[in-house]
Enzyme design. Structure first.
Site, PDB file in Angstrom:
ATOM      1  N   ASP A 415       0.911  -1.214   0.074  1.00 19.94           N
ATOM      2  CA  ASP A 415       0.075  -0.001   0.173  1.00 19.94           C
ATOM      3  C   ASP A 415       0.839   1.118   0.156  1.00 19.94           C
ATOM      4  O   ASP A 415       2.111   1.224   0.138  1.00 19.94           O
ATOM      5  CB  ASP A 415      -0.932  -0.068   1.175  1.00 19.94           C
ATOM      6  N   GLU A 418       2.440   4.988  -3.827  1.00 13.67           N
ATOM      7  CA  GLU A 418       2.466   6.042  -5.143  1.00 13.67           C
ATOM      8  C   GLU A 418       3.763   6.733  -5.249  1.00 13.67           C
ATOM      9  O   GLU A 418       4.186   7.148  -6.243  1.00 13.67           O
ATOM     10  CB  GLU A 418       1.322   6.994  -4.708  1.00 13.67           C
ATOM     11  N   ASP A 498      -9.277   4.088  -1.522  1.00 20.16           N
ATOM     12  CA  ASP A 498      -9.876   4.396  -0.694  1.00 20.16           C
ATOM     13  C   ASP A 498     -11.281   5.004  -1.209  1.00 20.16           C
ATOM     14  O   ASP A 498     -11.554   6.331  -1.164  1.00 20.16           O
ATOM     15  CB  ASP A 498      -9.249   5.467   0.466  1.00 20.16           C
TER      16      ASP A 498
HETATM   17  C1  GLC Z   1      -4.623   3.298   3.056  1.00 17.82           C
HETATM   18  C2  GLC Z   1      -5.172   2.163   2.493  1.00 17.82           C
HETATM   19  C3  GLC Z   1      -6.168   1.420   3.397  1.00 17.82           C
HETATM   20  C4  GLC Z   1      -5.439   0.904   4.545  1.00 17.82           C
HETATM   21  C5  GLC Z   1      -4.889   2.013   5.329  1.00 17.82           C
HETATM   22  C6  GLC Z   1      -4.000   1.778   6.407  1.00 17.82           C
HETATM   23  O1  GLC Z   1      -5.463   4.388   3.415  1.00 17.82           O
HETATM   24  O2  GLC Z   1      -5.731   2.506   1.282  1.00 17.82           O
HETATM   25  O3  GLC Z   1      -6.644   0.398   2.680  1.00 17.82           O
HETATM   26  O4  GLC Z   1      -6.379   0.375   5.404  1.00 17.82           O
HETATM   27  O5  GLC Z   1      -3.961   2.882   4.238  1.00 17.82           O
HETATM   28  O6  GLC Z   1      -3.117   0.781   6.195  1.00 17.82           O
END
Ligand code: GLC
Length: 827
Positions: A415, A418, A498
């Site tokens: 995650d 980017e 998100d």
């Molecule tokens: C980001 C991700 C989300 C995750 C969060 C905490 O917002 O997109 O899916 O739960 O980070 O890791």
């Protein structure tokens, strides 16, 4: 050869092609005369100082590289497979152009503008402005190109951008961004500069801009007849892919950038996540609840709070004292564990934090322009960022998974890649930061973040994927990534990031996932129930129903929102949700057979209806909410999923069955269209099966790890071209690449006296779990016929109410014919 030459000369003389010769290309004040120099695989076009090199490729595409000042950019790519770039195709020269790779490329002698047509004379893409420089941020030399947008063409692709399925009228930026989103948010997490123009008759082409810099695509928003696109730097390097159909284009794109590989079977099961389950006890409780309530589940996800102070590759041993024990207990219950491992590494010198220490010693982190280590805040606080464009850094990163792999964690979640950086208006690292490139095709050099940003997440997931493959050489890696670029489907599945718990966002999941699938990412999902906010009971129920037919089926929610596991709204909602999750598991053999097709062809599981039925393009009841699973199951949620109003579903020409009743659908004709009217009911989701389909189904299981008890079902829906495919393997290893799979096509045909099922030769050596097959013929009226399997009688039972006939046959490798013959009096 002679026929081909005749066809070409006829084509060139045809009004269709002469009509396409560029006329309105703005060639500035002085006319530019172009000069064409033919090459064995294409041509060079010189227009003043501008060089345009067009190369025909064996995959059925032309590659166009332009040097505005006469120099072509580096012949390199993060997205396109080297073998696809290098395998050129021979061309037949024409006076002003060539034919090759299934395309005809012509040059306007006055301007050097290109027109690409197919061999039937359809213009696919035509320059209308000369390529030009454009002011850009990030220190590169920006450029833009302009192509004609005929009024009745539609434009798909660009991955999971928001907005309608058709991109016409929209304008988008490609710049990977940590962007919790609403209806019009742009840019988002991924950049996939791939577009599929589709004409009204279904003629299609592909356009892929192979450029990693910040870019843009304007689909007639600035100027209604112009598709304008470009980037802030880097080479002008794009591909036009031949069709003639959308399916052909998608398959060629998969050959260019690689298909989405076969995922482990469990990744197609239902998955539960939350930011975060805060302790091992809580995770165990969730697993237990699933099993007690008999809701199938294949994976539980651990979000950032399992870690020590949000530091990747650590575990909070107070709340998760025995990770290996937890993982193994869950596995006992048929549940895999997936753990998040964000790409940032806590900036924690001299604290015994091995990822930082080893990364620092190995010089693996990105530096600023002045050579000093770049540190930016993310979840762990100050963090450093691995330089994923270096092969040696990717190797080091891959090795960090060693302990988690030893613990038995099945999948990993990349995650924030980017990369997201907090407390900065750009939400990412400075564009002047320096990366080091070590990649075949590229010079070994440094590159600014402006060039690397959009491929950073993809290279992060590549490092994870390759690392897992080294650590578990015979297991299919499962990686979920948020950021990626064209070609990133080779390494990871993705999700749309998100979203929010609103009806509108549920609606948006369909066009977003459809465009992702057409852009190479077949394995994708949206957080079921919505991430931000709390879904109402009805919304979560509907979301689970629709999610059950989408590729990655994962319920996930944010911190400070209410829990959204299937049971949270009481037994009535839970029962509906369970029923849809169960249906996903019953259909698993079909889902898996489609996954095998995806891995071999690049065709996604979740498809717009027009991909398999081009007549769906010509419809007056379009809905961005309708989609198919593998072309055979048509899923038709309400266009406004919260609305109680009646709605129309157009069924493409030909026969359809109602999946739930198993009976032939009875659409009425509206003009030339077949329409069924649906009244939304919260516990129902209309699904139709194409007549001529054989759907493999299985008895209910609680996890894909469980062996189904009973027979495999082949649900036969007679009709034209009746066929279906069985696919099975062990579900997790790479054995299928060495022949340990089962693939078999089964065909059916209606005969004058009944029906016949023909089993093609079974491919592969895999021995499946089933010992019997229940062939269930839908739409069967009348008594049971005489049934013989390879001339030996087998029992057949007719059910008049359900209008089905069920025949149980023993499974053997070599069965070939099941014949159903009605007794003479029943004919
Ligand atoms: C980001 C991700 C989300 C995750 C969060 C905490 O917002 O997109 O899916 O739960 O980070 O890791």
């Amino acid at each position: 050869m002679i026929r081909q030459a005749l066809l070409l000369s006829a084509l060139l003389a045809s009004p269709a092609l002469s009509a396409v010769r560029p006329t309105n290309l703005q060639s500035s004040v002085l006319p530019i005369r172009s000069r064409v120099v033919m090459r064995p695989d294409g041509m060079d076009v010189w227009s003043g100082r501008r060089l345009t090199r067009v190369t025909a490729l064996a995959v059925g595409a032309v590659r166009v590289r332009i040097g505005l000042e006469g120099q072509l950019g580096e012949d390199a790519s993060w997205a396109v497979l080297p073998e696809a770039r290098q395998a050129t195709a021979p061309v037949t020269p024409l006076t002003w152009g060539f034919a090759g790779a299934g395309l005809v490329v012509t040059v306007d002698p006055a301007t050097g503008g290109l027109t690409v047509a197919d061999t039937a004379g359809h213009v696919l893409l035509k320059d209308i402005d000369a390529p030009a420089r454009r002011t850009a941020t990030g220190g590169g030399a920006g450029f833009q190109l302009a192509k004609a947008m005929p009024a009745n063409w539609r434009y798909f692709g660009l991955g999971d951008k928001t907005g309608p399925l058709d991109r016409r009228g929209g304008s988008f930026v490609t710049w990977n961004s940590d962007s919790p989103f609403q209806e019009t948010t742009d840019p988002l997490y991924k950049s996939i500069p791939f577009v599929i123009p589709v004409g009204p008759d279904g003629t299609a082409a592909g356009l892929f801009l192979d450029n990693s810099w910040r870019g843009f695509f304007d689909f007639g928003k600035g100027q209604s007849d112009t598709l304008r696109f470009g980037a802030d730097g880097g080479p002008i390097d794009y591909y036009v892919l031949a069709g003639p159909t959308v399916k052909d284009v998608v398959q060629r794109y998969a050959r260019l950038t690689g298909p989405s590989p076969l995922p482990p079977l469990w990744a197609l099961g239902f998955q539960q996540s939350r930011w975060s389950y805060m302790s091992a006890d809580e995770v165990r409780g969730i697993a237990q609840h699933y099993r007690q309530d008999h809701i199938p589940l294949d994976a539980l996800w651990l979000d950032i709070d399992y870690q020590d102070r949000n530091r990747p590759f650590t575990v909070n041993t107070k709340t998760f004292p025995d990770m290996a024990g937890l993982v193994s207990d869950l596995k006992q219950q048929g549940i895999r564990t997936v753990a998040i491992t964000d790409l940032h590494i806590a900036f924690a010198p001299n604290q015994g934090y091995a990822p930082y220490d080893t990364g620092f010693v190995g010089d693996h982190f990105v530096k600023k322009a002045d050579g000093v280590l770049y540190v930016g805040p993310v979840w762990p606080g100050p963090a450093v960022f691995p330089d994923f464009t270096r092969a040696s850094t990717r190797d080091w990163w891959g090795g960090l998974y060693k302990d988690f792999v030893a613990d038995g964690i099945a999948g990993f979640w990349n995650d924030m890649n980017e990369p997201a950086v907090f407390n900065t208006p750009s939400k990412t690292m400075p564009l002047s930061n320096l990366h080091r490139i070590e990649e075949p095709g590229f010079a070994t050099r440094t590159a600014t973040h402006a060039e690397i940003h959009n491929i950073f997440g993809m290279e992060n997931s590549r490092a994870t994927h390759d690392g897992l493959l080294k650590l578990r050489p015979d297991e299919r890696p499962f990686v979920l990534t948020r950021a990626s670029f064209a070609g990133g489907q080779r390494y990871a599945a993705t999700w749309t990031g998100d979203n929010s718990s609103t009806w509108n966002q549920l609606r948006m999941t369909v066009p977003m996932l459809l465009n992702l699938g057409m852009s190479g990412f077949a394995w994708s999902g949206a957080d079921v129930g919505g991430f931000l906010g709390t879904p109402s009971a009805d919304l979560l129920t509907r979301w689970i129903e629709i999610g059950a037919f989408q590729p990655i089926f994962r319920d996930h929610s944010a911190k400070d929102t209410a829990y959204q596991e299937p049971w949270v709204h009481g037994p009535v909602h839970e029962a509906i949700r369970r029923r849809f999750i169960e249906e996903r598991y019953r259909l698993m053999p079909y889902f898996y057979a489609v996954a095998d097709e995806t891995a071999r062809t690049g065709l996604p599981m979740m498809r717009p209806v027009f991909m398999d039925y081009p007549d769906a393009l010509d419809t007056d009841c379009p809905s961005d909410m309708v989609f198919t699973v593998g072309g055979k199951l048509l899923v038709a949620p309400p266009p406004q999923p919260e609305s109680p109003g009646w709605y129309d579903v157009c069924l493409p020409k030909g026969g359809w069955f109602d999946y739930w009743t198993g009976k032939p659908a009875t659409p009425r004709m509206r003009g030339t269209r077949q329409v069924v009217q649906e009244k939304p009911a919260l516990d129902q989701l209309p699904v139709y099966v194409r007549a001529g389909t054989i759907l493999p189904r299985q008895p209910l299981v609680q996890s894909t790890m469980e062996t189904p008890v009973g027979a495999l079902e082949l649900a036969v829906y007679p009709g034209d071209g009746c066929a279906g495919t069985l696919y099975a393997d062990d579900g997790h290893s790479l054995g299928y690449q060495r022949g340990a799979y089962l693939r078999q096509t089964v065909r059916c045909s209606v005969t004058p006296t009944g029906l016949e099922l023909r089993f093609d030769k079974r491919d592969g050596s895999y021995k499946p779990w089933w010992h019997d097959i229940d062939v269930v013929i839908h739409g069967w009226n009348g008594p049971a016929p005489t049934a013989t399997l390879d001339d030996k009688p087998v029992p057949a039972t007719a059910d008049a109410t359900a209008a089905t006939l069920t025949v149980r046959i023993p499974d053997r490798r070599d069965i070939s014919f099941l014949r159903l013959v009605r007794t003479a009096s029943d004919h």
